[in-house]
Design an enzyme around this catalytic site. Structure first.
Site, PDB file in Angstrom:
ATOM      1  N   GLY A  16       0.785  -1.227   0.000  1.00 47.22           N
ATOM      2  CA  GLY A  16       0.000   0.000   0.000  1.00 47.22           C
ATOM      3  C   GLY A  16       0.816   1.275   0.000  1.00 47.22           C
ATOM      4  O   GLY A  16       1.855   1.386  -0.667  1.00 47.22           O
ATOM      5  N   ARG A  37       6.142  -6.025   9.941  1.00 47.05           N
ATOM      6  CA  ARG A  37       6.028  -6.897  11.115  1.00 47.05           C
ATOM      7  C   ARG A  37       6.671  -8.250  10.864  1.00 47.05           C
ATOM      8  O   ARG A  37       7.272  -8.834  11.759  1.00 47.05           O
ATOM      9  CB  ARG A  37       4.549  -7.088  11.478  1.00 47.05           C
ATOM     10  CG  ARG A  37       3.886  -5.880  12.100  1.00 47.05           C
ATOM     11  CD  ARG A  37       2.436  -6.155  12.388  1.00 47.05           C
ATOM     12  NE  ARG A  37       1.694  -6.453  11.173  1.00 47.05           N
ATOM     13  CZ  ARG A  37       0.422  -6.855  11.143  1.00 47.05           C
ATOM     14  NH1 ARG A  37      -0.224  -7.045  12.275  1.00 47.05           N
ATOM     15  NH2 ARG A  37      -0.178  -7.070   9.993  1.00 47.05           N
ATOM     16  N   ASP A  62       7.777  -4.475  14.383  1.00 50.74           N
ATOM     17  CA  ASP A  62       6.364  -4.522  14.770  1.00 50.74           C
ATOM     18  C   ASP A  62       6.131  -3.365  15.727  1.00 50.74           C
ATOM     19  O   ASP A  62       6.668  -3.349  16.843  1.00 50.74           O
ATOM     20  CB  ASP A  62       6.055  -5.859  15.444  1.00 50.74           C
ATOM     21  CG  ASP A  62       4.604  -5.992  15.876  1.00 50.74           C
ATOM     22  OD1 ASP A  62       3.867  -4.975  15.878  1.00 50.74           O
ATOM     23  OD2 ASP A  62       4.195  -7.115  16.225  1.00 50.74           O
ATOM     24  N   VAL A  63       5.346  -2.377  15.312  1.00 52.39           N
ATOM     25  CA  VAL A  63       5.199  -1.160  16.105  1.00 52.39           C
ATOM     26  C   VAL A  63       4.439  -1.404  17.403  1.00 52.39           C
ATOM     27  O   VAL A  63       4.420  -0.526  18.280  1.00 52.39           O
ATOM     28  CB  VAL A  63       4.509  -0.040  15.296  1.00 52.39           C
ATOM     29  CG1 VAL A  63       5.268   0.254  14.016  1.00 52.39           C
ATOM     30  CG2 VAL A  63       3.039  -0.358  15.006  1.00 52.39           C
ATOM     31  N   ASN A  89       4.161   5.284   9.225  1.00 50.42           N
ATOM     32  CA  ASN A  89       3.086   4.980   8.282  1.00 50.42           C
ATOM     33  C   ASN A  89       2.142   3.882   8.766  1.00 50.42           C
ATOM     34  O   ASN A  89       0.981   3.848   8.367  1.00 50.42           O
ATOM     35  CB  ASN A  89       3.708   4.569   6.940  1.00 50.42           C
ATOM     36  CG  ASN A  89       2.689   4.047   5.969  1.00 50.42           C
ATOM     37  OD1 ASN A  89       1.976   4.812   5.327  1.00 50.42           O
ATOM     38  ND2 ASN A  89       2.590   2.730   5.845  1.00 50.42           N
ATOM     39  N   TYR A 167     -10.793   4.686  14.826  1.00 52.59           N
ATOM     40  CA  TYR A 167      -9.791   5.147  13.861  1.00 52.59           C
ATOM     41  C   TYR A 167      -9.686   6.665  13.869  1.00 52.59           C
ATOM     42  O   TYR A 167      -8.586   7.226  13.964  1.00 52.59           O
ATOM     43  CB  TYR A 167     -10.165   4.656  12.464  1.00 52.59           C
ATOM     44  CG  TYR A 167      -9.203   5.109  11.390  1.00 52.59           C
ATOM     45  CD1 TYR A 167      -8.006   4.436  11.181  1.00 52.59           C
ATOM     46  CD2 TYR A 167      -9.496   6.207  10.586  1.00 52.59           C
ATOM     47  CE1 TYR A 167      -7.116   4.841  10.198  1.00 52.59           C
ATOM     48  CE2 TYR A 167      -8.615   6.622   9.595  1.00 52.59           C
ATOM     49  CZ  TYR A 167      -7.432   5.945   9.411  1.00 52.59           C
ATOM     50  OH  TYR A 167      -6.553   6.358   8.439  1.00 52.59           O
ATOM     51  N   LYS A 201      -6.932   4.253  -2.782  1.00 53.57           N
ATOM     52  CA  LYS A 201      -7.404   2.917  -3.121  1.00 53.57           C
ATOM     53  C   LYS A 201      -6.447   1.870  -2.570  1.00 53.57           C
ATOM     54  O   LYS A 201      -5.493   1.453  -3.232  1.00 53.57           O
ATOM     55  CB  LYS A 201      -7.511   2.780  -4.641  1.00 53.57           C
ATOM     56  CG  LYS A 201      -8.507   3.744  -5.284  1.00 53.57           C
ATOM     57  CD  LYS A 201      -8.465   3.641  -6.808  1.00 53.57           C
ATOM     58  CE  LYS A 201      -9.388   4.656  -7.459  1.00 53.57           C
ATOM     59  NZ  LYS A 201      -9.310   4.600  -8.940  1.00 53.57           N
ATOM     60  N   THR A 202      -6.694   1.455  -1.312  1.00 51.24           N
ATOM     61  CA  THR A 202      -5.836   0.462  -0.661  1.00 51.24           C
ATOM     62  C   THR A 202      -6.694  -0.652  -0.075  1.00 51.24           C
ATOM     63  O   THR A 202      -7.918  -0.559  -0.008  1.00 51.24           O
ATOM     64  CB  THR A 202      -5.011   1.084   0.476  1.00 51.24           C
ATOM     65  OG1 THR A 202      -5.907   1.524   1.516  1.00 51.24           O
ATOM     66  CG2 THR A 202      -4.183   2.263  -0.016  1.00 51.24           C
ATOM     67  N   ASN A 205      -9.163   0.264   2.629  1.00 53.99           N
ATOM     68  CA  ASN A 205     -10.452   0.814   2.216  1.00 53.99           C
ATOM     69  C   ASN A 205     -11.334  -0.215   1.517  1.00 53.99           C
ATOM     70  O   ASN A 205     -12.366   0.151   0.955  1.00 53.99           O
ATOM     71  CB  ASN A 205     -10.245   2.020   1.293  1.00 53.99           C
ATOM     72  CG  ASN A 205      -9.674   3.199   2.037  1.00 53.99           C
ATOM     73  OD1 ASN A 205      -9.925   3.388   3.211  1.00 53.99           O
ATOM     74  ND2 ASN A 205      -8.865   3.990   1.353  1.00 53.99           N
TER      75      ASN A 205
END
Length: 244
Positions: A16, A37, A62-63, A89, A167, A201-202, A205
């Site tokens: 993405g 990750r 891995d955040v 990101n 979100y 457009k990912t 979505n």
């Protein structure tokens, strides 16, 4: 800010917008660390870009895992000694679209904030010592226009009916973190800003979106490569200042 000696890290970069951000930074001559990750996934994505002659390398990060964040920071220090650009990101949506605001599960709220806010803070804290070694440090926090309190409060705004609560609120909190961190760094050489990539457009979505991924990455790249007289502590989309 576009020499081959510039070192960038992009989180959530195996697909993405993150992957495209890596591509565009690398095409600008930045040596870019593609973080994911899953190490195998990051390596596979990095190898594909390397095959195109781009200066990209993989790193596992891995955040949501403190040990993973610390290991990545150590690895970057050992390999490069510093970091010039951090693009936060990585992000998720965990809301159930069939439920109203008040009925979203507490687990969804916690999982969303763990990645979208606490993950950003954890990664930034770990990378700041490396960014302070840079002559031109840059931090880009990938937020969303859906985090804008001003627009959510305005019935005439285009996002007024887009209530994806966990979100949206996580992105509002991310913007607040940007403002607080920008204040701390205002007298340093590090610039920190939030960006809205656009309705892209990912996979996130589920096939929706209005703009292509290549355009969704542009604002992150623009803010990552700003000059020393560039903005500090702002919220942007393709050069436009957005309301908090």
């Amino acid at each position: 800010m576009t020499s081959s000696s510039t070192i960038a890290l992009v989180t959530g970069a195996t697909r993405g917008i993150g992957l495209e951000t890596v591509r565009q930074l690398a095409e600008a001559g930045v040596h870019t660390l593609l973080a994911g990750r899953n190490r195998d996934g990051a390596v596979q994505a990095a190898l594909e870009l390397q095959s195109q002659g781009l200066p990209v390398e993989a790193i596992q990060l891995d955040v949501t895992d403190t040990a993973s964040i610390q290991a990545a920071a150590r690895e970057i220090e050992q390999r490069h000694g510093r970091l010039d650009i951090l693009v936060n990101n990585a992000g998720i949506i965990a809301d159930d679209p069939s439920l109203p605001v008040s009925a979203q599960s507490l687990d969804a709220w916690r999982r969303t904030f763990e990645t979208n806010l606490f993950g950003v803070i954890g990664v930034t804290q770990a990378m700041l010592p490396l960014l302070r070694r840079s002559a031109h440090g840059r931090i880009v926090n990938v937020s969303s226009i859906l985090g804008s309190l001003a627009l959510h409060s305005d019935p005439s705004s285009p996002i007024y009916d887009f209530k994806i609560p966990a979100y949206n609120v996580s992105k509002s909190a991310l913007n607040a973190w940007t403002v607080q961190l920008a204040y701390e760094l205002k007298d340093s050489t590090i610039k920190v800003n939030s960006i809205h990539p656009g309705y892209v457009k990912t996979d996130m979505n589920a096939g929706g979106g209005e703009i292509e991924i290549v355009d969704g990455a542009r604002t992150s790249v623009q803010l990552a490569l700003i000059e020393d007289d560039g903005p500090q502590g702002g919220f942007f989309h393709l050069g436009e200042v957005l309301p908090w």
